[in-house]
Structures are given as C-alpha cells and as structure tokens.
Design a protein around this motif. Structure first.
Motif, PDB file in Angstrom:
ATOM      1  N   GLY A 160      22.309  13.011  -5.262  1.00  0.00           N
ATOM      2  CA  GLY A 160      21.316  12.008  -5.581  1.00  0.00           C
ATOM      3  C   GLY A 160      20.449  11.626  -4.394  1.00  0.00           C
ATOM      4  N   GLY A 161      20.957  11.818  -3.175  1.00  0.00           N
ATOM      5  CA  GLY A 161      20.140  11.557  -1.991  1.00  0.00           C
ATOM      6  C   GLY A 161      18.966  12.510  -1.914  1.00  0.00           C
ATOM      7  N   THR A 162      19.228  13.811  -2.139  1.00  0.00           N
ATOM      8  CA  THR A 162      18.136  14.784  -2.213  1.00  0.00           C
ATOM      9  C   THR A 162      17.229  14.474  -3.402  1.00  0.00           C
ATOM     10  OG1 THR A 162      19.339  16.558  -1.091  1.00  0.00           O
ATOM     11  CG2 THR A 162      17.595  17.225  -2.596  1.00  0.00           C
ATOM     12  N   GLN A 163      17.827  14.058  -4.509  1.00  0.00           N
ATOM     13  CA  GLN A 163      17.058  13.734  -5.713  1.00  0.00           C
ATOM     14  C   GLN A 163      16.050  12.618  -5.430  1.00  0.00           C
ATOM     15  OE1 GLN A 163      19.745  13.007  -8.916  1.00  0.00           O
ATOM     16  NE2 GLN A 163      18.169  12.755 -10.461  1.00  0.00           N
ATOM     17  N   VAL A 164      16.474  11.576  -4.736  1.00  0.00           N
ATOM     18  CA  VAL A 164      15.574  10.482  -4.380  1.00  0.00           C
ATOM     19  C   VAL A 164      14.507  10.964  -3.410  1.00  0.00           C
ATOM     20  CG1 VAL A 164      15.425   8.292  -3.130  1.00  0.00           C
ATOM     21  CG2 VAL A 164      17.211   8.624  -4.853  1.00  0.00           C
ATOM     22  N   ALA A 165      14.906  11.746  -2.403  1.00  0.00           N
ATOM     23  CA  ALA A 165      13.946  12.236  -1.420  1.00  0.00           C
ATOM     24  C   ALA A 165      12.866  13.089  -2.083  1.00  0.00           C
ATOM     25  CB  ALA A 165      14.667  13.034  -0.337  1.00  0.00           C
ATOM     26  N   VAL A 166      13.278  13.982  -3.000  1.00  0.00           N
ATOM     27  CA  VAL A 166      12.324  14.854  -3.674  1.00  0.00           C
ATOM     28  C   VAL A 166      11.408  14.058  -4.599  1.00  0.00           C
ATOM     29  CG1 VAL A 166      12.147  16.747  -5.365  1.00  0.00           C
ATOM     30  CG2 VAL A 166      13.753  16.913  -3.461  1.00  0.00           C
ATOM     31  N   ALA A 167      11.884  12.927  -5.103  1.00  0.00           N
ATOM     32  CA  ALA A 167      11.036  12.070  -5.944  1.00  0.00           C
ATOM     33  C   ALA A 167       9.891  11.456  -5.151  1.00  0.00           C
ATOM     34  CB  ALA A 167      11.876  10.976  -6.595  1.00  0.00           C
ATOM     35  N   CYS A 168      10.054  11.356  -3.822  1.00  0.00           N
ATOM     36  CA  CYS A 168       8.995  10.793  -2.973  1.00  0.00           C
ATOM     37  C   CYS A 168       7.922  11.844  -2.702  1.00  0.00           C
ATOM     38  CB  CYS A 168       9.588  10.299  -1.658  1.00  0.00           C
ATOM     39  SG  CYS A 168      10.728   8.910  -1.829  1.00  0.00           S
ATOM     40  N   LEU A 179       6.158  12.373   0.302  1.00  0.00           N
ATOM     41  CA  LEU A 179       6.254  12.982   1.629  1.00  0.00           C
ATOM     42  C   LEU A 179       7.666  12.771   2.159  1.00  0.00           C
ATOM     43  CD1 LEU A 179       2.900  11.713   3.233  1.00  0.00           C
ATOM     44  CD2 LEU A 179       3.296  13.808   1.916  1.00  0.00           C
ATOM     45  N   ARG A 180       8.152  13.769   2.934  1.00  0.00           N
ATOM     46  CA  ARG A 180       9.513  13.693   3.441  1.00  0.00           C
ATOM     47  C   ARG A 180       9.557  14.151   4.902  1.00  0.00           C
ATOM     48  NH1 ARG A 180       9.145  15.171  -1.542  1.00  0.00           N
ATOM     49  NH2 ARG A 180       8.699  17.339  -1.012  1.00  0.00           N
ATOM     50  N   SER A 218       2.294   4.761  -8.371  1.00  0.00           N
ATOM     51  CA  SER A 218       0.957   5.302  -8.095  1.00  0.00           C
ATOM     52  C   SER A 218       0.639   5.315  -6.603  1.00  0.00           C
ATOM     53  CB  SER A 218      -0.099   4.476  -8.840  1.00  0.00           C
ATOM     54  OG  SER A 218      -0.194   3.168  -8.317  1.00  0.00           O
ATOM     55  N   LYS A 219       1.373   4.517  -5.839  1.00  0.00           N
ATOM     56  CA  LYS A 219       1.122   4.428  -4.399  1.00  0.00           C
ATOM     57  C   LYS A 219       1.933   5.493  -3.663  1.00  0.00           C
ATOM     58  CE  LYS A 219       0.224  -0.464  -5.011  1.00  0.00           C
ATOM     59  NZ  LYS A 219       0.715  -1.856  -4.871  1.00  0.00           N
ATOM     60  N   PRO A 220       1.448   5.956  -2.519  1.00  0.00           N
ATOM     61  CA  PRO A 220       2.182   6.983  -1.775  1.00  0.00           C
ATOM     62  C   PRO A 220       3.580   6.521  -1.377  1.00  0.00           C
ATOM     63  CG  PRO A 220      -0.069   6.817  -0.972  1.00  0.00           C
ATOM     64  CD  PRO A 220       0.141   5.667  -1.907  1.00  0.00           C
ATOM     65  N   THR A 221       4.537   7.439  -1.507  1.00  0.00           N
ATOM     66  CA  THR A 221       5.920   7.150  -1.148  1.00  0.00           C
ATOM     67  C   THR A 221       6.378   8.162  -0.098  1.00  0.00           C
ATOM     68  OG1 THR A 221       6.676   8.499  -3.017  1.00  0.00           O
ATOM     69  CG2 THR A 221       6.511   6.116  -3.372  1.00  0.00           C
ATOM     70  N   ILE A 222       7.159   7.678   0.857  1.00  0.00           N
ATOM     71  CA  ILE A 222       7.642   8.502   1.966  1.00  0.00           C
ATOM     72  C   ILE A 222       9.153   8.342   2.061  1.00  0.00           C
ATOM     73  CG2 ILE A 222       7.546   8.901   4.462  1.00  0.00           C
ATOM     74  CD1 ILE A 222       4.801   7.429   4.417  1.00  0.00           C
ATOM     75  N   ASP A 250       0.821  -1.215   0.000  1.00  0.00           N
ATOM     76  CA  ASP A 250       0.000   0.000   0.000  1.00  0.00           C
ATOM     77  C   ASP A 250       0.854   1.264   0.000  1.00  0.00           C
ATOM     78  OD1 ASP A 250      -2.422  -1.482   0.202  1.00  0.00           O
ATOM     79  OD2 ASP A 250      -2.115  -1.676   2.363  1.00  0.00           O
ATOM     80  N   ILE A 251       1.967   1.245   0.739  1.00  0.00           N
ATOM     81  CA  ILE A 251       2.810   2.418   0.952  1.00  0.00           C
ATOM     82  C   ILE A 251       4.267   1.986   0.784  1.00  0.00           C
ATOM     83  CG2 ILE A 251       3.422   4.273   2.559  1.00  0.00           C
ATOM     84  CD1 ILE A 251       0.446   4.222   1.872  1.00  0.00           C
ATOM     85  N   VAL A 252       5.089   2.876   0.229  1.00  0.00           N
ATOM     86  CA  VAL A 252       6.519   2.592   0.113  1.00  0.00           C
ATOM     87  C   VAL A 252       7.288   3.619   0.939  1.00  0.00           C
ATOM     88  CG1 VAL A 252       8.482   2.251  -1.430  1.00  0.00           C
ATOM     89  CG2 VAL A 252       6.165   1.703  -2.223  1.00  0.00           C
ATOM     90  N   LEU A 253       8.137   3.131   1.843  1.00  0.00           N
ATOM     91  CA  LEU A 253       8.955   3.961   2.720  1.00  0.00           C
ATOM     92  C   LEU A 253      10.410   3.806   2.308  1.00  0.00           C
ATOM     93  CD1 LEU A 253       9.251   5.693   5.343  1.00  0.00           C
ATOM     94  CD2 LEU A 253       9.359   3.531   6.613  1.00  0.00           C
ATOM     95  N   VAL A 254      11.080   4.915   1.994  1.00  0.00           N
ATOM     96  CA  VAL A 254      12.475   4.897   1.557  1.00  0.00           C
ATOM     97  C   VAL A 254      13.353   5.441   2.682  1.00  0.00           C
ATOM     98  CG1 VAL A 254      14.111   5.624  -0.221  1.00  0.00           C
ATOM     99  CG2 VAL A 254      11.699   5.298  -0.808  1.00  0.00           C
TER     100      VAL A 254
END
Length: 275
Positions: free
Chosen positions: A123-131, A133-134, A109-113, A60-64
């Motif tokens: 690239g760390g900021t790049q991945v975070a901004v792709a999500c 919610l942060r 399509s599912k919410p990412t955090i 349902d949700i993906v947490l990075v």
C-alpha cells in the motif's frame, strides 16, 4: 483550514498528520512503531482528507510523506486482516476503503508529490503511485506484494501501475512480488528523482515550493489534460474549452504576460492574492 477541521478529517487514530503552510499541505503517515503501516481507519481518513484539501483555496500543492526519518510506509496493516478481512464481506469492505483512499489521491485536481524515505511496500507503493510526482532516497525500496498474500491487486490500482511503469514492468512487479531498489524504480518510471536519503524531506518540500510558485491554473489544467490523454479523451469538448477560457481571463495569465514583457520573474502568488 483550522486545526479542529483537520483533526476531524484525520479521525481518532492520530496516525495521519496534516499541516498547511504557505500553500503546501503536508500529509504525513505517523505510525513509526508499525513502520507507518496504513490501517483501515487511515485508508478511510485519506478518502476524507484529500477532497477537503482539494476544495481548500489555501492549498496549492499536497506533499505526502512518512514520519520524519521514514519509512514512507510498510503498506496496509496486515495485522488487521485476520479480523477485518476474515470473510468475503469483510475483505470487500476493506478493499473498498483502500480503493476510496487511493481514488481520493488520484482525483485531487491539485498537484500531489510523494517524498519517499526508506521503503514503500504494498500500500505504500500504491499511495506513492497515486501521487503525480515521486522523489525517493538512494536506499528506498518498492514493491507491490499481493502475490505473497494470496490477494488479487484491484483493477483501478493495476490500471494506475500500468499507466506509470507500462504493462511489461507491471507484470514483473505483480507476478514476482520482488522489491525494486531506487535505481530500478527510477529507470522504469516508478519514481522521477533519486536523492541522498537524508535529503528526501528537503527535496520534497523544495519541489512543493517550486510548484506552489507556478501558475496554479496551468498546473491544474496541465494535470487534467494529461489525465484525459491517458484515458483516451482526446476531443476538445466544452470541459476542455472551459479550462482554456478560465486561464485566458485569469490574473495569473495577466501576470505571466506582464512579467515576460517586463523581463522579470512572474509573481503568480501575488496574482492569486497570496503574500
């Protein structure tokens, strides 16, 4: 999704760990000896992992996150640049892998955090901004640093950054290459919430569980509507109407209305067949 499939998605490096529990997929960078720097292979793995998680009905949700204790990520592995980006063709191939990994996160399509412990650079900021919610810790630092490397930030990544913080702050971030502290990041909209450094992992998981308890059709539909507005797609076309109609006939909608009338908390998980 069983462990064999997850290992195939991650690839041979083992530097990204994926686990799925109770509707939440946790995608963790696990390269602490390199400050969780993202290698070419890891960017390529992200492009495989996120479409698979998006298609998995148990997610349902993906947490990075980064490895326990952080940091989230020092960014792309610059040590690879002398070999993998040694000429124009190599640089193009590397850039395509980075863009594919970032695009896979955005397209989910599912919410990412993103739960950001410590620093998230390049690239760390790049991945975070792709999500979507942060959340980060008080000691977190952010920066997009192509100006320190002689690289031009890609157009899709710049678009996402401008969407997140606005053009004025995107200019500041890209032109100075300076790092932002957590307070500044929250002030400009780069992160949504700042918590104590030792609470980031718990808060990320708490937020993921909270979203997993919501009506998933509403979350997926809401995310899709925001994306359409951002890209100027304001017409209520067949695609939009299909989203509306799917929600009106869903078990989650029936449960939400019944719970409201019964004056109880809705159990959307049970409505979609989860224990």
């Amino acid at each position: 999704m069983d462990d064999t499939v997850l290992r195939d998605l991650v690839g041979d490096s083992g530097h990204i760990q994926v686990r799925i529990d109770d509707g939440i997929a946790v995608v963790a960078f696990d390269r602490p000896d390199k400050h969780n720097a993202i290698s070419f292979e890891m960017w390529s793995a992200l492009a495989r992992i996120f479409p698979a998680l998006d298609a998995d009905p148990d997610v349902d949700i993906v947490l990075v996150t980064g490895s326990p204790g952080g940091p989230f990520s020092a960014g792309a592995d610059i040590a690879e640049f002398r070999t993998l980006r040694s000429d124009a063709a190599g640089a193009a191939r590397y850039g395509e892998a980075v863009e594919a990994g970032e695009r896979a996160i955005i397209a989910c399509s599912k919410p990412t955090i993103a739960a950001i412990e410590g620093f998230a650079i390049g690239g760390g900021t790049q991945v975070a901004v792709a999500c979507d919610l942060r959340v980060c810790g008080t000691g977190s630092r952010f920066g997009v640093t192509p100006a320190r490397l002689g690289i031009v930030y890609s157009l899709p990544s710049t678009e996402r950054l401008v969407e997140t913080v606005g053009a004025a702050w995107a200019r500041w971030i890209l032109l100075t290459g300076d790092l932002l502290d957590a307070d500044a990041a929250q002030r400009i909209g780069l992160v949504h919430e700042v918590v104590a450094d030792d609470q980031v992992a718990d808060r990320g998981l708490e937020l993921a569980r909270s979203l997993a308890a919501r009506a998933q059709l509403s979350l997926v539909g809401g995310k899709a509507m925001v994306d359409r507005v951002v890209h100027g797609l304001l017409e209520e076309d067949d695609e939009v109407r299909a989203v509306y109609e799917a929600s009106w006939s869903s078990a989650e909608y029936a449960e939400g209305v019944a719970a409201f009338l019964d004056k109880r908390t809705p159990d959307f998980r049970a409505a979609r067949g989860r224990p």
